[in-house]
Write a protein that holds these residues in place. Structure first.
Motif, PDB file in Angstrom:
ATOM      1  N   PHE A  63      46.814  36.544  70.502  1.00  0.00           N
ATOM      2  CA  PHE A  63      47.074  37.659  71.414  1.00  0.00           C
ATOM      3  C   PHE A  63      47.587  37.125  72.733  1.00  0.00           C
ATOM      4  CE2 PHE A  63      43.705  39.151  68.573  1.00  0.00           C
ATOM      5  CZ  PHE A  63      44.257  40.322  68.107  1.00  0.00           C
TER       6      PHE A  63
ATOM      7  N   GLU B 152      48.016  41.740  75.994  1.00  0.00           N
ATOM      8  CA  GLU B 152      47.355  42.442  74.894  1.00  0.00           C
ATOM      9  C   GLU B 152      45.838  42.414  75.057  1.00  0.00           C
ATOM     10  OE1 GLU B 152      50.519  41.780  71.241  1.00  0.00           O
ATOM     11  OE2 GLU B 152      49.059  40.216  71.707  1.00  0.00           O
ATOM     12  N   LEU B 153      45.310  41.279  75.508  1.00  0.00           N
ATOM     13  CA  LEU B 153      43.862  41.182  75.739  1.00  0.00           C
ATOM     14  C   LEU B 153      43.413  42.143  76.843  1.00  0.00           C
ATOM     15  CD1 LEU B 153      43.289  37.321  75.479  1.00  0.00           C
ATOM     16  CD2 LEU B 153      42.491  39.083  73.893  1.00  0.00           C
TER      17      LEU B 153
ATOM     18  N   ILE C  28      40.781  45.177  76.418  1.00  0.00           N
ATOM     19  CA  ILE C  28      39.574  45.273  77.255  1.00  0.00           C
ATOM     20  C   ILE C  28      39.537  46.609  77.981  1.00  0.00           C
ATOM     21  CG2 ILE C  28      38.412  44.319  79.267  1.00  0.00           C
ATOM     22  CD1 ILE C  28      39.390  41.551  78.352  1.00  0.00           C
TER      23      ILE C  28
END
Length: 222
Positions: free
Chosen positions: A7, A11-12, A16
């Protein structure tokens, strides 16, 4: 050359953020359910307290005594006093009083004396009920039960095939001055007693509530 799977930082961060949003929404949902459950429980308690109070009101009236030389029922516009049989007949009599007192938050209250067996003991309890309705002592507060908040309450007697204000009904009371008991004998009980409660808004039950009681020994033609 193969690129390594994984990722990106963006994207992370998006993942989150979505998880955080879901957590907030879930918390709000759980908090709303908890508040709703607490409110429902409070409403149910209010209804149960009112039902218990009205049930006790009927029991008190059904247990009124016709003992010579003592008053059995008296309403002075502030407090309704009754002389009724104790729960156990061998215990004698008790004086019961109902009132709405401002220093109790406008609550409808019930008070009961210890059991009495003598005319002197009854006189003391009868007068004490009036004092309790005006300025209750610590001892008397321990003998009172809070029933429900009230805006106002009224009592009517049924006599001569008509309802009338109990303060103006002929023979509705003994004619004693408030706080002064006299051994004049029991009053003739009315054929019926109407209780009108005005319950404040915001309660499980609000507005006017009317409860009629009919004297158990009344003939079936009325």
């Amino acid at each position: 050359m193969r690129s390594c799977g994984g990722f990106t930082l963006i994207e992370l961060l998006v993942a989150i953020s979505v998880m955080a949003l879901l957590a907030v929404l879930s918390w709000r949902g759980l908090d709303g359910m908890a508040r709703s459950q607490a409110q429902t429980s409070q409403r149910a308690d209010e209804v149960l307290n009112l039902q218990a109070g009205l049930g006790q009101w009927k029991v008190d009236l059904d247990s009124l005594t016709q003992t010579p030389q003592i008053s059995n029922l008296d309403w002075d516009g502030r407090v309704l006093r009754m002389t009724r049989r104790a729960t156990t007949a061998s215990d004698g009599l008790v004086v019961v009083a109902w009132t709405r007192r401002a220093d109790a938050g406008g609550q409808w209250l019930r008070w009961q004396s210890p059991a009495v067996r003598t005319l002197g003991g009854w006189n003391d309890a009868w007068n004490r009920a009036t004092v309790w309705a005006q300025n209750a002592s610590v001892e008397d507060r321990a003998r009172e039960v809070l029933v429900t908040p009230l805006v106002n309450w009224q009592i009517f007697y049924f006599r001569g095939n008509a309802w009338s204000n109990s303060l103006s009904s002929d023979g509705a009371a003994q004619g004693n001055a408030p706080g002064v008991a006299q051994a004049v004998g029991p009053a003739v009980l009315p054929d019926g007693i109407r209780l009108v409660l005005e319950l404040p808004p915001g309660q499980a039950i609000s507005g006017k509530l009317t409860l009629d009681w009919v004297r158990p020994t009344l003939g079936g033609d009325r």
